[in-house]
Motif scaffolding. Structure first.
Motif, mmCIF file in Angstrom:
data_model
loop_
_atom_site.group_PDB
_atom_site.id
_atom_site.type_symbol
_atom_site.label_atom_id
_atom_site.label_comp_id
_atom_site.label_asym_id
_atom_site.label_seq_id
_atom_site.Cartn_x
_atom_site.Cartn_y
_atom_site.Cartn_z
ATOM 1 N N ASP A 1 0.813 -1.216 0.000
ATOM 2 C CA ASP A 1 0.000 0.000 0.000
ATOM 3 C C ASP A 1 0.845 1.263 0.000
ATOM 4 O O ASP A 1 0.327 2.367 0.148
ATOM 5 C CB ASP A 1 -0.971 0.014 1.181
ATOM 6 C CG ASP A 1 -0.248 -0.089 2.527
ATOM 7 O OD1 ASP A 1 0.996 -0.240 2.532
ATOM 8 O OD2 ASP A 1 -0.926 -0.016 3.559
ATOM 9 N N GLN A 2 2.160 1.102 -0.149
ATOM 10 C CA GLN A 2 3.101 2.221 -0.303
ATOM 11 C C GLN A 2 3.040 3.210 0.858
ATOM 12 O O GLN A 2 3.099 4.421 0.675
ATOM 13 C CB GLN A 2 2.851 2.939 -1.639
ATOM 14 C CG GLN A 2 3.038 2.022 -2.848
ATOM 15 C CD GLN A 2 2.796 2.716 -4.168
ATOM 16 O OE1 GLN A 2 1.683 3.128 -4.459
ATOM 17 N NE2 GLN A 2 3.835 2.841 -4.986
ATOM 18 N N ASP A 3 2.968 2.650 2.077
ATOM 19 C CA ASP A 3 2.963 3.499 3.266
ATOM 20 C C ASP A 3 4.283 3.438 4.016
ATOM 21 O O ASP A 3 4.403 3.984 5.113
ATOM 22 C CB ASP A 3 1.823 3.094 4.197
ATOM 23 C CG ASP A 3 2.040 1.718 4.832
ATOM 24 O OD1 ASP A 3 2.914 0.962 4.343
ATOM 25 O OD2 ASP A 3 1.334 1.388 5.803
ATOM 26 N N ALA B 1 2.309 1.014 -8.838
ATOM 27 C CA ALA B 1 1.706 0.494 -7.616
ATOM 28 C C ALA B 1 1.888 -1.013 -7.571
ATOM 29 O O ALA B 1 1.612 -1.701 -8.555
ATOM 30 C CB ALA B 1 0.225 0.850 -7.547
ATOM 31 N N GLU C 1 1.332 -4.942 -7.169
ATOM 32 C CA GLU C 1 0.159 -5.757 -7.420
ATOM 33 C C GLU C 1 0.512 -7.222 -7.173
ATOM 34 O O GLU C 1 1.516 -7.715 -7.683
ATOM 35 C CB GLU C 1 -0.307 -5.559 -8.857
ATOM 36 C CG GLU C 1 -1.585 -6.268 -9.225
ATOM 37 C CD GLU C 1 -2.011 -5.969 -10.661
ATOM 38 O OE1 GLU C 1 -3.225 -5.964 -10.912
ATOM 39 O OE2 GLU C 1 -1.125 -5.743 -11.515
ATOM 40 N N ARG D 1 -4.670 -5.530 -5.486
ATOM 41 C CA ARG D 1 -3.962 -4.368 -4.946
ATOM 42 C C ARG D 1 -4.535 -3.986 -3.583
ATOM 43 O O ARG D 1 -5.736 -4.138 -3.327
ATOM 44 C CB ARG D 1 -4.060 -3.185 -5.907
ATOM 45 C CG ARG D 1 -3.312 -3.426 -7.213
ATOM 46 C CD ARG D 1 -3.223 -2.188 -8.070
ATOM 47 N NE ARG D 1 -2.497 -2.451 -9.300
ATOM 48 C CZ ARG D 1 -2.207 -1.534 -10.211
ATOM 49 N NH1 ARG D 1 -2.578 -0.277 -10.014
ATOM 50 N NH2 ARG D 1 -1.545 -1.852 -11.303
ATOM 51 N N ASN E 1 -5.050 -0.914 -0.892
ATOM 52 C CA ASN E 1 -5.071 0.530 -0.687
ATOM 53 C C ASN E 1 -5.780 0.834 0.624
ATOM 54 O O ASN E 1 -6.157 -0.082 1.369
ATOM 55 C CB ASN E 1 -5.739 1.241 -1.871
ATOM 56 C CG ASN E 1 -7.131 0.693 -2.163
ATOM 57 O OD1 ASN E 1 -7.971 0.635 -1.268
ATOM 58 N ND2 ASN E 1 -7.354 0.266 -3.407
ATOM 59 N N LYS E 2 -5.986 2.110 0.907
ATOM 60 C CA LYS E 2 -6.543 2.502 2.204
ATOM 61 C C LYS E 2 -7.955 1.974 2.416
ATOM 62 O O LYS E 2 -8.427 1.876 3.561
ATOM 63 C CB LYS E 2 -6.519 4.016 2.336
ATOM 64 C CG LYS E 2 -7.365 4.742 1.312
ATOM 65 C CD LYS E 2 -7.284 6.257 1.507
ATOM 66 C CE LYS E 2 -8.160 6.976 0.475
ATOM 67 N NZ LYS E 2 -8.091 8.454 0.654
#
Length: 292
Positions: A187-189, A246, A248, A263, A265-266
């Motif tokens: 989630d690229q956090d 992003a 996957e 994927r 995400n938030k």
């Protein structure tokens, strides 16, 4: 696909060749001493490697100036092939009873390997251990599947001293397995997630977990109807790709007719089907961002 590569082992062989005691380096650059040999290398292909950029400690650089600004190469490997659990879900691959971890340096030296041996109620039921920086300190942790003879499989994370750092609950029943897909910041956090399939032949459920200090794995999301392994395969299919900025997760749908992209995400998980048959070649194309 998730096959473990054969890794160069010249430094370790050089330490052990022709002697019962080998002179190597202690972890963290402490004084050199004689290692009491090495565990048997009966599973050399079931291993992993991690490169830590500029990872040599200042203490070690002080003693060995030629190591300044050089990378540290970490190696981990299964050993102790066994059939005591006898689930045999991975085809020709048997379970393992131990882990060995060591570090290599640019001048050919290695640290004395660390060894962890499981008790009689557990086995490592995995293709190979994995190395990834789960905690964010620049050094790798070991991620693998440990199975209990009565409670089934769980995901386990070990630290750089082969001490158990975190684990998921056991699935809860003998001969119930999980198969790892990959490790990435999905989630690229800034934190790494671990994706696996819970019971790829039965429940077929994608599970995503995140490490939370100190020593805890937290479930982030799950989705049913997905898999990455068939009974008897000595390999896994799928993995994690980043083709459009992003990450996957790529797996198969439950009936093995189409590759699926998941994927995080938030808001949770999103799923997209790709018109690609989930064969080895199909996954190879998809992982290389060829979506035809």
């Amino acid at each position: 696909m998730a096959k473990a590569p054969r890794l160069p082992f010249q430094a370790l062989k050089a330490c052990a060749r022709g002697v019962l005691l080998a002179l190597c380096l202690l972890p963290a650059g402490k004084v050199a001493f004689a290692c009491d040999g090495f565990p048997p290398r009966d599973l050399p292909e079931r291993s992993a490697m991690f490169v830590q950029p500029n990872g040599v400690s200042q203490e070690l650089v002080t003693r060995y100036p030629d190591l300044k600004n050089t990378d540290v190469v970490w190696h981990v490997e299964f050993f102790g092939e066994t059939n005591r659990y006898a689930h045999n879900i991975m085809g020709r691959l048997r379970d393992a009873t131990g882990l060995v971890l060591w570090r290599g340096y640019a001048n050919g030296m290695i640290n004395c390997p660390l060894v962890h041996i499981l008790d009689a109620d557990h086995v490592f039921e995995d293709l190979a251990p994995r190395l990834a920086d789960i905690t964010g300190d620049g050094r790798p942790e070991i991620v693998t599947v440990r199975s209990n003879t009565t409670r089934g499989a769980q995901l386990v994370v070990y630290d750089q001293y082969l001490k158990r750092l975190a684990e998921t609950p056991y699935i809860g029943r003998r001969n119930r397995w999980l198969s790892v897909i990959g490790i990435a910041d999905l989630d690229q956090d800034g934190s790494q997630e671990i994706a696996y399939i819970d019971r790829p032949h039965l429940a077929k459920t994608l599970m995503i977990w995140r490490y939370k200090a100190p020593g805890q794995l937290v479930k982030v999301a799950e989705k049913e109807g997905l898999t990455n392994h068939r009974i008897g395969w000595d390999y896994l299919v799928g993995g994690v790709r980043d083709c459009e900025g992003a990450p996957e997760v790529l797996v198969s749908n439950g009936d093995w007719t189409q590759i699926q992209g998941i994927r995080l995400n938030k808001d949770g998980l999103t799923q997209q089907g790709y018109d690609i048959v989930p064969t080895i070649n199909g996954f190879r194309r998809a992982l290389s961002c060829d979506q035809r």
